[in-house]
Design an enzyme around this catalytic site. Sequence first.
Site, PDB file in Angstrom:
ATOM      1  N   ARG A 277       0.838  -1.216   0.000  1.00  0.00           N
ATOM      2  CA  ARG A 277       0.000   0.000   0.000  1.00  0.00           C
ATOM      3  C   ARG A 277       0.864   1.254   0.000  1.00  0.00           C
ATOM      4  O   ARG A 277       0.648   2.186  -0.774  1.00  0.00           O
ATOM      5  CB  ARG A 277      -0.922   0.002   1.237  1.00  0.00           C
ATOM      6  CG  ARG A 277      -2.123  -0.899   1.115  1.00  0.00           C
ATOM      7  CD  ARG A 277      -2.874  -1.006   2.438  1.00  0.00           C
ATOM      8  NE  ARG A 277      -2.109  -1.816   3.376  1.00  0.00           N
ATOM      9  CZ  ARG A 277      -2.291  -3.120   3.562  1.00  0.00           C
ATOM     10  NH1 ARG A 277      -3.236  -3.747   2.914  1.00  0.00           N
ATOM     11  NH2 ARG A 277      -1.544  -3.795   4.396  1.00  0.00           N
TER      12      ARG A 277
ATOM     13  N   GLY B 163       3.250   2.036  15.247  1.00  0.00           N
ATOM     14  CA  GLY B 163       4.499   2.733  15.537  1.00  0.00           C
ATOM     15  C   GLY B 163       4.232   4.146  16.054  1.00  0.00           C
ATOM     16  O   GLY B 163       4.959   4.654  16.910  1.00  0.00           O
TER      17      GLY B 163
ATOM     18  N   LYS C 203      -3.521  -4.404   8.850  1.00  0.00           N
ATOM     19  CA  LYS C 203      -2.293  -4.021   9.579  1.00  0.00           C
ATOM     20  C   LYS C 203      -1.791  -5.203  10.408  1.00  0.00           C
ATOM     21  O   LYS C 203      -2.565  -5.880  11.078  1.00  0.00           O
ATOM     22  CB  LYS C 203      -2.560  -2.796  10.468  1.00  0.00           C
ATOM     23  CG  LYS C 203      -1.280  -2.281  11.126  1.00  0.00           C
ATOM     24  CD  LYS C 203      -1.441  -0.872  11.659  1.00  0.00           C
ATOM     25  CE  LYS C 203      -0.200  -0.389  12.397  1.00  0.00           C
ATOM     26  NZ  LYS C 203       0.995  -0.346  11.541  1.00  0.00           N
TER      27      LYS C 203
ATOM     28  N   HIS D 270      -6.643   1.302  12.979  1.00  0.00           N
ATOM     29  CA  HIS D 270      -6.085   1.104  11.641  1.00  0.00           C
ATOM     30  C   HIS D 270      -6.896   0.054  10.886  1.00  0.00           C
ATOM     31  O   HIS D 270      -7.649  -0.711  11.477  1.00  0.00           O
ATOM     32  CB  HIS D 270      -4.622   0.646  11.718  1.00  0.00           C
ATOM     33  CG  HIS D 270      -3.678   1.769  12.031  1.00  0.00           C
ATOM     34  ND1 HIS D 270      -3.470   2.214  13.316  1.00  0.00           N
ATOM     35  CD2 HIS D 270      -2.912   2.556  11.226  1.00  0.00           C
ATOM     36  CE1 HIS D 270      -2.601   3.220  13.293  1.00  0.00           C
ATOM     37  NE2 HIS D 270      -2.258   3.450  12.035  1.00  0.00           N
TER      38      HIS D 270
HETATM   39  P1  NAD Z   1       1.775  -3.783   2.900  1.00  0.00           P
HETATM   40  O1  NAD Z   1       1.631  -5.134   3.546  1.00  0.00           O
HETATM   41  O2  NAD Z   1       0.697  -3.278   2.008  1.00  0.00           O
HETATM   42  O3  NAD Z   1       3.140  -3.752   2.034  1.00  0.00           O
HETATM   43  C1  NAD Z   1       4.353  -4.262   2.462  1.00  0.00           C
HETATM   44  C2  NAD Z   1       5.113  -4.704   1.212  1.00  0.00           C
HETATM   45  O4  NAD Z   1       6.431  -5.098   1.620  1.00  0.00           O
HETATM   46  C3  NAD Z   1       4.474  -5.913   0.516  1.00  0.00           C
HETATM   47  O5  NAD Z   1       4.384  -5.692  -0.879  1.00  0.00           O
HETATM   48  C4  NAD Z   1       5.434  -7.062   0.844  1.00  0.00           C
HETATM   49  O6  NAD Z   1       5.490  -8.053  -0.180  1.00  0.00           O
HETATM   50  C5  NAD Z   1       6.752  -6.311   0.948  1.00  0.00           C
HETATM   51  N1  NAD Z   1       7.768  -7.037   1.697  1.00  0.00           N
HETATM   52  C6  NAD Z   1       7.603  -7.907   2.743  1.00  0.00           C
HETATM   53  N2  NAD Z   1       8.793  -8.407   3.125  1.00  0.00           N
HETATM   54  C7  NAD Z   1       9.725  -7.833   2.324  1.00  0.00           C
HETATM   55  C8  NAD Z   1      11.137  -7.944   2.227  1.00  0.00           C
HETATM   56  N3  NAD Z   1      11.815  -8.766   3.036  1.00  0.00           N
HETATM   57  N4  NAD Z   1      11.770  -7.200   1.295  1.00  0.00           N
HETATM   58  C9  NAD Z   1      11.087  -6.370   0.453  1.00  0.00           C
HETATM   59  N5  NAD Z   1       9.740  -6.231   0.485  1.00  0.00           N
HETATM   60  C10 NAD Z   1       9.071  -6.954   1.414  1.00  0.00           C
HETATM   61  O7  NAD Z   1       2.061  -2.778   4.081  1.00  0.00           O
HETATM   62  P2  NAD Z   1       1.967  -1.178   4.060  1.00  0.00           P
HETATM   63  O8  NAD Z   1       0.628  -0.740   4.559  1.00  0.00           O
HETATM   64  O9  NAD Z   1       2.481  -0.664   2.754  1.00  0.00           O
HETATM   65  O10 NAD Z   1       3.012  -0.832   5.217  1.00  0.00           O
HETATM   66  C11 NAD Z   1       4.372  -1.229   5.129  1.00  0.00           C
HETATM   67  C12 NAD Z   1       5.077  -0.860   6.424  1.00  0.00           C
HETATM   68  O11 NAD Z   1       5.094   0.569   6.558  1.00  0.00           O
HETATM   69  C13 NAD Z   1       4.387  -1.394   7.679  1.00  0.00           C
HETATM   70  O12 NAD Z   1       5.385  -1.720   8.629  1.00  0.00           O
HETATM   71  C14 NAD Z   1       3.553  -0.214   8.138  1.00  0.00           C
HETATM   72  O13 NAD Z   1       3.249  -0.233   9.512  1.00  0.00           O
HETATM   73  C15 NAD Z   1       4.504   0.915   7.808  1.00  0.00           C
HETATM   74  N6  NAD Z   1       3.872   2.232   7.660  1.00  0.00           N
HETATM   75  C16 NAD Z   1       4.565   3.273   8.163  1.00  0.00           C
HETATM   76  C17 NAD Z   1       4.083   4.561   8.007  1.00  0.00           C
HETATM   77  C18 NAD Z   1       4.914   5.699   8.519  1.00  0.00           C
HETATM   78  O14 NAD Z   1       4.526   6.877   8.334  1.00  0.00           O
HETATM   79  N7  NAD Z   1       6.091   5.416   9.116  1.00  0.00           N
HETATM   80  C19 NAD Z   1       2.876   4.789   7.341  1.00  0.00           C
HETATM   81  C20 NAD Z   1       2.188   3.698   6.822  1.00  0.00           C
HETATM   82  C21 NAD Z   1       2.704   2.419   6.985  1.00  0.00           C
END
Ligand code: NAD
Length: 243
Positions: A13, A142, A136, A132
């Site tokens: 996402r 976080g 999630k 959320h």
């Molecule tokens: P998501 O599950 O939609 O996407 C995660 C992606 O990472 C997937 O496509 C998955 O295949 C890939 N992935 C998994 N393991 C991997 C690896 N070893 N190497 C490379 N890619 C890998 O999740 P999301 O909603 O996009 O969120 C991703 C992360 O970002 C989560 O930890 C979420 O909590 C965090 N997040 C942080 C913020 C922020 O502002 N810091 C905001 C939103 C989400």
Amino acid sequence: MAIRILINGAKGRMGHALITTSGELGIEVAAAIDAGDDLSSVITKADVIVDFSSPAATKSVLDQAIANKKAVVIGTTGHSAADKKELLVLAGKIPCVWAGNFSVGVNLLFALTRRAAGILGSDYDAEVVEMHHRFKKDAPSGTAARLLEIILEERKLTADALRHGRKGITGERQPTEVGIHALRGGDVVGDHTVMFAALGERLELTHRASDRGIFARGALRAAQWVGNQPAGVYDMQDVLGLK
Ligand code: NAD
């Protein structure tokens, strides 16, 4: 400075939001990879690695960034406290922005929470509620974890004060408790409320995210900023000049 970024977690996402927002801002995406792809084969194409993937990926991202002298932006959440401590030592060897939330509004919420916790004192019971989307994988978020850290710091409490939900005969609430409650459902991008409740009044500070673009814009702002910094771990307060 015009930078080239590498997005790790590109099929997720946040990965989609980063690709779209980079296009809107004219930032070059030199590589966009996901689980199963080989970071080492593309890392030299980019100046900054932007990682929103999985906590299991962070060590390898940092190891390779150090080996190739690249800056990083880590948005991934869900690391254990022990893992994060070790990872931060690695992150300090390169320019790294690490933030549990990249939105400008949430970073102001951090600052307001610190001020409110300090002014209101322990007579005002502090509780954090977050919600959320159903997909999630980690809880609490976080962002909630950072809000809790701020409250604990201001109140000079340790993590023993935290109450993750309550159940059964818990007894009366103690002034030294700080509650955290994680709701999950639907497509909620991210809501956080910090409550300070006393006898006779309650203050609530709430932030609601309705579009992942806010995190992507903040992360890309961090990517543009971090490329010019010396090695060290920074957060969004540094990027936004809120310190
Ligand atoms: P998501 O599950 O939609 O996407 C995660 C992606 O990472 C997937 O496509 C998955 O295949 C890939 N992935 C998994 N393991 C991997 C690896 N070893 N190497 C490379 N890619 C890998 O999740 P999301 O909603 O996009 O969120 C991703 C992360 O970002 C989560 O930890 C979420 O909590 C965090 N997040 C942080 C913020 C922020 O502002 N810091 C905001 C939103 C989400």
